[in-house]
Design a protein around this motif. Structure first.
Motif, mmCIF file in Angstrom:
data_model
loop_
_atom_site.group_PDB
_atom_site.id
_atom_site.type_symbol
_atom_site.label_atom_id
_atom_site.label_comp_id
_atom_site.label_asym_id
_atom_site.label_seq_id
_atom_site.Cartn_x
_atom_site.Cartn_y
_atom_site.Cartn_z
ATOM 1 N N SER B 211 7.160 35.996 -26.409
ATOM 2 C CA SER B 211 6.884 37.312 -25.839
ATOM 3 C C SER B 211 5.764 38.010 -26.601
ATOM 4 O O SER B 211 4.867 38.626 -25.999
ATOM 5 C CB SER B 211 8.158 38.164 -25.884
ATOM 6 O OG SER B 211 7.892 39.483 -25.451
ATOM 7 N N PHE B 212 5.792 37.884 -27.922
ATOM 8 C CA PHE B 212 4.728 38.474 -28.737
ATOM 9 C C PHE B 212 3.376 37.865 -28.381
ATOM 10 O O PHE B 212 2.377 38.568 -28.229
ATOM 11 C CB PHE B 212 5.005 38.265 -30.218
ATOM 12 C CG PHE B 212 3.853 38.656 -31.095
ATOM 13 C CD1 PHE B 212 3.651 39.981 -31.454
ATOM 14 C CD2 PHE B 212 2.945 37.703 -31.539
ATOM 15 C CE1 PHE B 212 2.577 40.345 -32.238
ATOM 16 C CE2 PHE B 212 1.873 38.065 -32.329
ATOM 17 C CZ PHE B 212 1.681 39.389 -32.675
ATOM 18 N N PHE B 213 3.382 36.555 -28.238
ATOM 19 C CA PHE B 213 2.154 35.854 -27.885
ATOM 20 C C PHE B 213 1.586 36.393 -26.576
ATOM 21 O O PHE B 213 0.379 36.664 -26.472
ATOM 22 C CB PHE B 213 2.450 34.358 -27.762
ATOM 23 C CG PHE B 213 1.350 33.565 -27.138
ATOM 24 C CD1 PHE B 213 0.213 33.225 -27.862
ATOM 25 C CD2 PHE B 213 1.448 33.158 -25.815
ATOM 26 C CE1 PHE B 213 -0.803 32.485 -27.279
ATOM 27 C CE2 PHE B 213 0.439 32.413 -25.235
ATOM 28 C CZ PHE B 213 -0.690 32.080 -25.961
ATOM 29 N N LEU B 214 2.476 36.591 -25.612
ATOM 30 C CA LEU B 214 2.024 37.096 -24.311
ATOM 31 C C LEU B 214 1.576 38.546 -24.406
ATOM 32 O O LEU B 214 0.601 38.950 -23.772
ATOM 33 C CB LEU B 214 3.155 36.979 -23.287
ATOM 34 C CG LEU B 214 3.579 35.561 -22.925
ATOM 35 C CD1 LEU B 214 4.862 35.580 -22.109
ATOM 36 C CD2 LEU B 214 2.472 34.841 -22.176
ATOM 37 N N ALA B 215 2.301 39.326 -25.223
ATOM 38 C CA ALA B 215 2.017 40.758 -25.309
ATOM 39 C C ALA B 215 0.726 41.037 -26.055
ATOM 40 O O ALA B 215 0.082 42.063 -25.830
ATOM 41 C CB ALA B 215 3.183 41.482 -25.992
ATOM 42 N N SER B 216 0.339 40.130 -26.946
ATOM 43 C CA SER B 216 -0.825 40.400 -27.784
ATOM 44 C C SER B 216 -2.021 39.572 -27.356
ATOM 45 O O SER B 216 -2.692 38.983 -28.185
ATOM 46 C CB SER B 216 -0.487 40.105 -29.239
ATOM 47 O OG SER B 216 -0.144 38.744 -29.378
ATOM 48 N N PRO B 218 -2.997 36.507 -25.216
ATOM 49 C CA PRO B 218 -2.903 35.092 -25.550
ATOM 50 C C PRO B 218 -4.161 34.549 -26.213
ATOM 51 O O PRO B 218 -5.119 34.165 -25.564
ATOM 52 C CB PRO B 218 -2.687 34.442 -24.193
ATOM 53 C CG PRO B 218 -2.007 35.481 -23.394
ATOM 54 C CD PRO B 218 -2.545 36.785 -23.874
#
Lengths: 224, 224
Positions: B211-216, B218
DNA sequence: CTCTGTGAACCACTTCACAGCA
DNA sequence: TGCTGTGAAGTGGTTCACAGAG
């Protein structure tokens, strides 16, 4: 040599180890919040979740000046901030490929929903399962319907729970649908194109690591 | 190939990252063995499993001079050796605590058995399950019977598949029975005494990382 | 010649130590 | 005063580069 160097969000890449710790900090903060704690210094938070205080400060400082000197971190404030950083301030649609025992078990796990993740569908190639649903009411679709569902439900994450020999093909299809984050439970290495994040949860690998530990005379070591 | 392999400098601890890679090497070797390859240089093995060649040589050199200069590594020989190092040359008894959906799914997973791990029993506190068995015929015992079963079957590894709030108590009981290797599927941190190896497989943590990867935004990154 | 094993350089992450702000 | 944020030092794992065995 400029002086005004704002600690703007994400001016440099965040190590994955840091992001994993953010989740851990958040869990501690949830507990502290429930316990009515208003503010906490890094040293106490560190003790609470078993890491070094300076490390917490460094991790958090990457995202701005979240703390208050002389006080520590305001629990509610930091909690909200971490949820936003981790993308947990909105709901995320997830699909599970493979409606076998593991896939079904994961679909029914409430912990995902509580955390902001909605399992919207499972996919399988077994005709006897397609069209049905899990015990929890999550529909099981044909794998061929994947593109349509991913598009309709804005699916952001796919969980792979298929046998090893089918995994690479499934991953290729998932990636082809535009999903850029994959959680893989099948053993063995999978290839994904750049820009797609793959995270492996290989239970066999983990068991082998434990087996090595036992086979090589249990030396006291750090746990993971 | 001579059997006169020197006992390696096991006087220094093996990094856990190394042991994880040994499992990966072994899988590659299994494939190569099945394909009839007799010997392979580190550079080719490296390409095959996506790591640096020098790293493979360093990893393997920890356990003695396993390679042959000018040739590489003999597949069958190295395979046998790695299996021994990882403790896969004998069968290991495993119990699963928690006969819910996840525990039952894991009990039925054939990959463990193929790798030398035998799930000999599940344990639960639900009276309606105790005395029964999973679909695969693995018996479900009362948690109170844990010490007896661990002793009788020489159980070496316990897999924790219970709700988070019961996990620490279960771990304490497992450790109390003398089990020194634990694979934990429940979320949250668990405490174990020194000398006991705990490995976490936290799916929620993994989803949050994605989720972090997607939120920040990619950013192309290495996969895990 | 090819390829291993290995010291040395390199790099990433962690811990230490302290300046500076509330 | 107590604490954060952060340069500096420390630690550990990876890559490089090459001596030397086969």
């Amino acid at each position: 040599m400029s002086d005004a160097w704002k600690r703007a969000p994400l001016d440099e890449p965040i190590p994955e180890l840091t992001t994993a710790r953010l989740s851990i900090y958040l869990r501690c903060l949830d507990q502290l919040h429930a316990a009515g704690v208003e503010a906490i210094p890094s040293s106490a938070l560190a003790r609470h979740c078993g890491v070094n205080g300076a490390l917490i400060r460094k991790d958090l400082a990457r995202f701005g000046e979240l703390g208050v000197r002389g006080v520590g971190y305001y629990v509610a404030h930091l909690r909200r901030h971490l949820r936003q950083i981790l993308g947990l301030d909105r709901r995320t649609a997830v699909v599970i490929i493979g409606a076998g025992r593991l896939g079904s078990a994961l679909a029914g796990y409430g912990g995902f929903r509580d955390d902001g993740f909605d399992v919207v569908a499972l996919f399988d190639t077994d005709a006897s399962k397609i069209g049905g649903a899990t015990r929890d009411g999550v529909p099981i679709h044909a794998l061929d319907d994947l593109p349509a569902v991913v598009d309709r439900a804005a699916v952001a994450i796919a969980i792979i729970a298929v046998p090893a020999d089918a995994a690479q093909d499934v991953v290729d299809r998932v990636v082809g649908c535009g999903v850029r984050a994959i959680l893989n439970f099948s053993p063995g290495a999978l290839r994904v194109p750049a820009g797609v994040k793959l995270k492996n949860m290989d239970a066999t690998l983990a068991l082998e690591t434990l087996s090595f530990f036992l086979a090589s005379g249990p030396t006291p070591g750090k746990d993971t």
